[in-house]
Design a protein around this motif. Structure first.
Motif, mmCIF file in Angstrom:
data_model
loop_
_atom_site.group_PDB
_atom_site.id
_atom_site.type_symbol
_atom_site.label_atom_id
_atom_site.label_comp_id
_atom_site.label_asym_id
_atom_site.label_seq_id
_atom_site.Cartn_x
_atom_site.Cartn_y
_atom_site.Cartn_z
ATOM 1 N N LEU A 10 0.812 -1.213 0.000
ATOM 2 C CA LEU A 10 0.000 0.000 0.000
ATOM 3 C C LEU A 10 0.845 1.262 0.000
ATOM 4 C CD1 LEU A 10 -3.014 -0.868 2.339
ATOM 5 C CD2 LEU A 10 -2.864 -1.019 -0.155
ATOM 6 N N ASP A 11 2.115 1.157 0.398
ATOM 7 C CA ASP A 11 2.990 2.327 0.403
ATOM 8 C C ASP A 11 3.433 2.738 -1.002
ATOM 9 O OD1 ASP A 11 2.712 2.598 3.114
ATOM 10 O OD2 ASP A 11 4.615 1.633 3.616
ATOM 11 N N HIS A 12 2.984 1.995 -2.019
ATOM 12 C CA HIS A 12 3.210 2.427 -3.399
ATOM 13 C C HIS A 12 2.264 3.576 -3.767
ATOM 14 C CE1 HIS A 12 6.300 -0.344 -4.601
ATOM 15 N NE2 HIS A 12 5.593 -1.360 -4.145
ATOM 16 N N ILE A 13 1.334 3.882 -2.866
ATOM 17 C CA ILE A 13 0.479 5.056 -3.039
ATOM 18 C C ILE A 13 0.993 6.109 -2.060
ATOM 19 C CG2 ILE A 13 -1.854 5.994 -3.008
ATOM 20 C CD1 ILE A 13 -2.910 3.125 -3.190
ATOM 21 N N PRO A 14 1.501 7.224 -2.570
ATOM 22 C CA PRO A 14 1.980 8.267 -1.659
ATOM 23 C C PRO A 14 0.858 8.752 -0.737
ATOM 24 C CG PRO A 14 2.636 8.726 -3.919
ATOM 25 C CD PRO A 14 1.677 7.577 -3.971
ATOM 26 N N GLU A 15 1.162 8.905 0.543
ATOM 27 C CA GLU A 15 0.164 9.357 1.532
ATOM 28 C C GLU A 15 -0.525 10.648 1.102
ATOM 29 O OE1 GLU A 15 -1.288 8.294 4.420
ATOM 30 O OE2 GLU A 15 -0.319 6.359 4.102
ATOM 31 N N SER A 16 0.219 11.528 0.451
ATOM 32 C CA SER A 16 -0.362 12.816 0.049
ATOM 33 C C SER A 16 -1.443 12.667 -1.022
ATOM 34 C CB SER A 16 0.731 13.765 -0.454
ATOM 35 O OG SER A 16 1.349 13.226 -1.614
ATOM 36 N N LEU A 17 -1.549 11.502 -1.649
ATOM 37 C CA LEU A 17 -2.557 11.271 -2.681
ATOM 38 C C LEU A 17 -3.751 10.474 -2.170
ATOM 39 C CD1 LEU A 17 -0.256 10.507 -5.747
ATOM 40 C CD2 LEU A 17 -1.285 12.684 -5.061
ATOM 41 N N ILE A 18 -3.725 10.115 -0.882
ATOM 42 C CA ILE A 18 -4.813 9.334 -0.286
ATOM 43 C C ILE A 18 -5.750 10.262 0.478
ATOM 44 C CG2 ILE A 18 -5.409 7.527 1.377
ATOM 45 C CD1 ILE A 18 -2.701 6.220 0.713
ATOM 46 N N GLN A 19 -7.023 10.226 0.091
ATOM 47 C CA GLN A 19 -8.053 10.997 0.803
ATOM 48 C C GLN A 19 -8.547 10.209 2.009
ATOM 49 O OE1 GLN A 19 -11.173 12.894 -1.576
ATOM 50 N NE2 GLN A 19 -12.664 12.036 -0.149
ATOM 51 N N SER A 20 -8.817 8.898 1.792
ATOM 52 C CA SER A 20 -9.282 8.057 2.897
ATOM 53 C C SER A 20 -8.943 6.598 2.613
ATOM 54 C CB SER A 20 -10.790 8.221 3.122
ATOM 55 O OG SER A 20 -11.523 7.741 2.011
ATOM 56 N N LYS A 21 -8.900 5.832 3.702
ATOM 57 C CA LYS A 21 -8.596 4.406 3.632
ATOM 58 C C LYS A 21 -9.572 3.677 4.542
ATOM 59 C CE LYS A 21 -3.981 3.816 3.486
ATOM 60 N NZ LYS A 21 -2.627 3.496 3.947
ATOM 61 N N ASN A 22 -10.260 2.656 4.013
ATOM 62 C CA ASN A 22 -11.213 1.873 4.789
ATOM 63 C C ASN A 22 -10.716 0.438 4.831
ATOM 64 O OD1 ASN A 22 -13.394 0.101 5.443
ATOM 65 N ND2 ASN A 22 -14.857 1.719 4.945
ATOM 66 N N SER A 23 -10.181 0.034 5.968
ATOM 67 C CA SER A 23 -9.605 -1.298 6.100
ATOM 68 C C SER A 23 -10.653 -2.404 6.036
ATOM 69 C CB SER A 23 -8.812 -1.406 7.410
ATOM 70 O OG SER A 23 -8.125 -2.631 7.464
ATOM 71 N N ASN A 24 -11.862 -2.151 6.567
ATOM 72 C CA ASN A 24 -12.911 -3.175 6.534
ATOM 73 C C ASN A 24 -13.272 -3.556 5.102
ATOM 74 O OD1 ASN A 24 -13.130 -3.385 9.314
ATOM 75 N ND2 ASN A 24 -14.726 -1.832 9.439
ATOM 76 N N ASP A 25 -13.407 -2.555 4.233
ATOM 77 C CA ASP A 25 -13.773 -2.792 2.834
ATOM 78 C C ASP A 25 -12.573 -2.885 1.915
ATOM 79 O OD1 ASP A 25 -16.477 -2.751 3.495
ATOM 80 O OD2 ASP A 25 -16.674 -0.606 3.086
ATOM 81 N N MET A 26 -11.368 -2.739 2.465
ATOM 82 C CA MET A 26 -10.130 -2.708 1.676
ATOM 83 C C MET A 26 -10.296 -1.742 0.496
ATOM 84 S SD MET A 26 -8.442 -6.505 1.841
ATOM 85 C CE MET A 26 -9.774 -7.437 1.101
ATOM 86 N N LYS A 27 -10.633 -0.512 0.842
ATOM 87 C CA LYS A 27 -10.924 0.512 -0.160
ATOM 88 C C LYS A 27 -10.114 1.770 0.138
ATOM 89 C CE LYS A 27 -15.112 2.314 -0.160
ATOM 90 N NZ LYS A 27 -16.541 2.571 -0.456
ATOM 91 N N ILE A 28 -9.511 2.324 -0.911
ATOM 92 C CA ILE A 28 -8.756 3.563 -0.816
ATOM 93 C C ILE A 28 -9.386 4.573 -1.761
ATOM 94 C CG2 ILE A 28 -6.524 4.664 -1.254
ATOM 95 C CD1 ILE A 28 -5.254 1.898 -0.654
#
Length: 191
Positions: A86-104
């Protein structure tokens, strides 16, 4: 300080992976990658998905044979050097992360979600623009039957990666693809 982010992010493709990356960049909408074990199938495909999701706003599904496998491989996955997938996505480009649904959800509005074809009916009614089918030889092929017309209608893309598993639906798809100029095929294994 530079704000330039290179995508793929923190990923240096192996020489044989560059061919697939170039094919997708050149406009192929369908691809098959028959990669042997430990060839970096999912690391390569995940980086392709991240790049494509930043180029076009949309929903992107990364399918595994089972939902739990997606959690092990991508969501919780760590490569041999200790780097999280998941660190192949820069944190600055992530709005939200939902671990239950495995959705970014990315800052551009794109959604990347890890799914299992063991529950492929959950895809009905959605509108993905890009899909990866990981270890497709071991998946329920009905998921592709649901997604194919959606991708056809919206100009989306699909990549199938797998090691082989005899003469099954993946073998049949491979046989069709090698005869179709609209499909990119790379075989690092023996079918």
């Amino acid at each position: 300080m530079s704000n330039i982010i290179t995508i793929p992010y923190k990923f240096e493709p192996r020489i044989y992976q560059k061919e697939l990356l170039a094919a997708i960049d050149s406009g192929y909408k369908r691809a098959i990658a028959v990669y042997h074990r430990r060839a970096g199938k999912d690391k390569t495909m995940f980086n392709i998905m991240v790049k494509k999701s930043l180029q076009r706003k949309g929903v992107y599904y990364y399918f595994f044979p089972e939902y739990a496998q997606g959690r092990r491989v991508i969501w919780d996955g760590i490569d041999g050097s200790g780097f999280k997938f998941l660190d192949h996505i820069p944190e600055s480009l992530i709005q939200s992360k939902n671990s239950n649904d495995m959705k970014i959800v990315l800052t551009n509005g794109s959604v990347i979600q890890i799914m299992g074809t063991d529950k492929f009916d959950k895809v009905r009614g959605s509108n993905p623009v890009g899909c990866v089918f990981s270890e497709f030889a071991f998946q329920n092929p009905k998921a592709w039957n649901i997604v194919r017309p959606i991708l056809g209608e919206n100009g989306g893309w699909a990549i199938f990666n797998s090691s082989t598993n005899g003469k099954n639906h993946f073998y049949d798809l491979y046989q069709m693809a090698i005869k179709n100029k609209n499909w990119f095929v790379q075989n690092l294994n023996v079918l």
